[in-house]
Design an enzyme around this catalytic site. Structure first.
Site, PDB file in Angstrom:
ATOM      1  CG  ASP A 149      26.971  43.610 -25.084  1.00  0.00           C
ATOM      2  OD1 ASP A 149      26.546  42.134 -25.663  1.00  0.00           O
ATOM      3  OD2 ASP A 149      26.745  43.866 -23.845  1.00  0.00           O
ATOM      4  CG  ASP A 197      20.428  42.714 -24.584  1.00  0.00           C
ATOM      5  OD1 ASP A 197      19.583  43.135 -24.711  1.00  0.00           O
ATOM      6  OD2 ASP A 197      21.153  41.672 -24.829  1.00  0.00           O
TER       7      ASP A 197
END
Length: 237
Positions: free
Chosen positions: A30, A32
């Protein structure tokens, strides 16, 4: 799930460390609050004075309180209408920093022969730059629509679909594994929010990084203190 403390700030569940990094072939990240320290959509919103409103939706989505990630993202992006590309550049330059240990973990994975995938509910404007900065192999994320150098408040459909939500993250990871000719068990997935759970549950090793409680509850490794490179204490090069 019965988690146990492996070391200070590191929890494990259902595995017996140390594992070998060379037993894996692909690692999916991922972006963020995982590869980078911020939530990019919240930082863009701050430029137009809407950070509190957007951040509240982001937090609810990451906690899993809002279960329709696509709708939550559409709501947030609509609030970004009018932001200029110049302002996006400023957000990237001033507010988007690599997470401590990110570069070290990526380099260790690359040296061990793993392919690297950045799969994000964020935006190509940022993922393209982070992919280049870290030398990652693949990425998938959402495309902000721009007209006349200004955000329209909408996203553009891409060849694979409309919005990269949790199910799309899972599909992207499994499709890439299939193309590589490897089993899902040979994949590591690293994330922090509820939209990372589908990909984490589909692979051999799930890693929660400073994650929400719901995400930690399904992960085989939870890094609760320190940087991303702490994974190398559990999965050794």
């Amino acid at each position: 799930m019965n988690k146990q403390e492996w070391a200070a700030g590191l929890e494990i569940n259902g595995i017996t460390p140390p594992l070998s990094l060379k037993d894996f072939r692909l690692i999916a990240f991922d972006m963020d609050s995982t590869l980078v320290t911020s939530e990019c959509v919240d930082e863009i919103a701050d430029v137009v004075g809407k950070k509190a409103e957007v951040a509240a939706i982001t937090e609810a989505a990451m906690q899993g309180v809002i279960t329709d990630y696509k709708e939550s993202l559409r709501q947030r992006v609509a609030l970004l209408k009018g932001v200029t590309l110049e302002q996006l550049e400023q957000v990237y330059a001033q507010r988007v920093a690599l997470t401590p240990g990110a570069q070290e973990l990526v380099q260790a994975c690359q040296q061990a022969g793993l392919k690297t995938l950045l799969v994000s509910g964020g935006f190509t404007f940022f993922t393209d730059r982070i992919k280049a900065r870290l030398g990652l192999d693949f990425s998938r994320s959402n495309w902000l629509e721009v007209e006349g150098g200004v955000l329209t408040g909408r996203m553009r459909d891409q060849s694979w679909g409309d919005i990269c939500d949790g199910e799309e993250k899972r599909r992207a990871v499994l499709d890439l594994a299939s193309l590589m000719g490897i089993a899902p068990e040979q994949v590591i997935a690293v994330g922090d929010g509820a939209n990372d759970i589908p990909m984490m549950q589909a692979v051999g090793l799930s890693v929660a990084f400073h994650a929400k409680p719901r995400v930690r509850s399904v992960a085989k490794v939870s890094i609760n203190q320190g940087g991303l490179d702490r994974l190398l204490e559990v999965v050794q090069p």
